[in-house]
Motif scaffolding. Sequence first.
Motif: not given
Length: 186
Positions: A45-65
């Motif tokens: 369960s922990l491995e799957l959680e790490m491999a597939d983070p919840p939600g689609e907007d975990v990473f904001d690819t349009d951020s200034p950083t």
Amino acid sequence: MPDDRKDTAEEILSAFAVEPAHNKATLDLYLKQHPELAAELIELSLELEMADPPGEDVFDTDSPTVNAAWAAFNAGGATDAPVTAASFTREVANSLGIKLSALMGLRDKKVEIQSLPVAFSARLSRALATSVERLKDYLAGPQAMPAGASFKSDAKPEPKSKISIEQLLAECGHTPEQIANILRED
């Protein structure tokens, strides 16, 4: 562990892995049905959680950083960071093959920017993790006065006129051969 239980355990773990949701309710259901596999189910369960983070907007690819990092990647390592006196470190001097005193002359803006060869400017800007334009803007500024110079003088200290990069390197003890090597065009 008998082989038949191993096959069953693998089948159970595979079934858990293909579940559409790996939330607490699903985990609780499998733990209740197969308590003997508690450690394996929790680990999976922990491995799957790490491999597939919840939600689609975990990473904001349009951020200034992210945009700054992408620009740095495309620029080949130059982050276009602002140049400050603190940017001029011993590591920069070592990477350029110049004496620290010569780098301090560059830091103090003692050099005419027109005397800098293009290749040397490019190497210096890479070592400072900035663009050539920002480097030249910094070097074009007024010379830095030594700290405490006004206290040691009866008259207002005047900055000296800027010198060529060749003259600075020679004054710092570089031989003509070293100067030619440092200022070589790649």
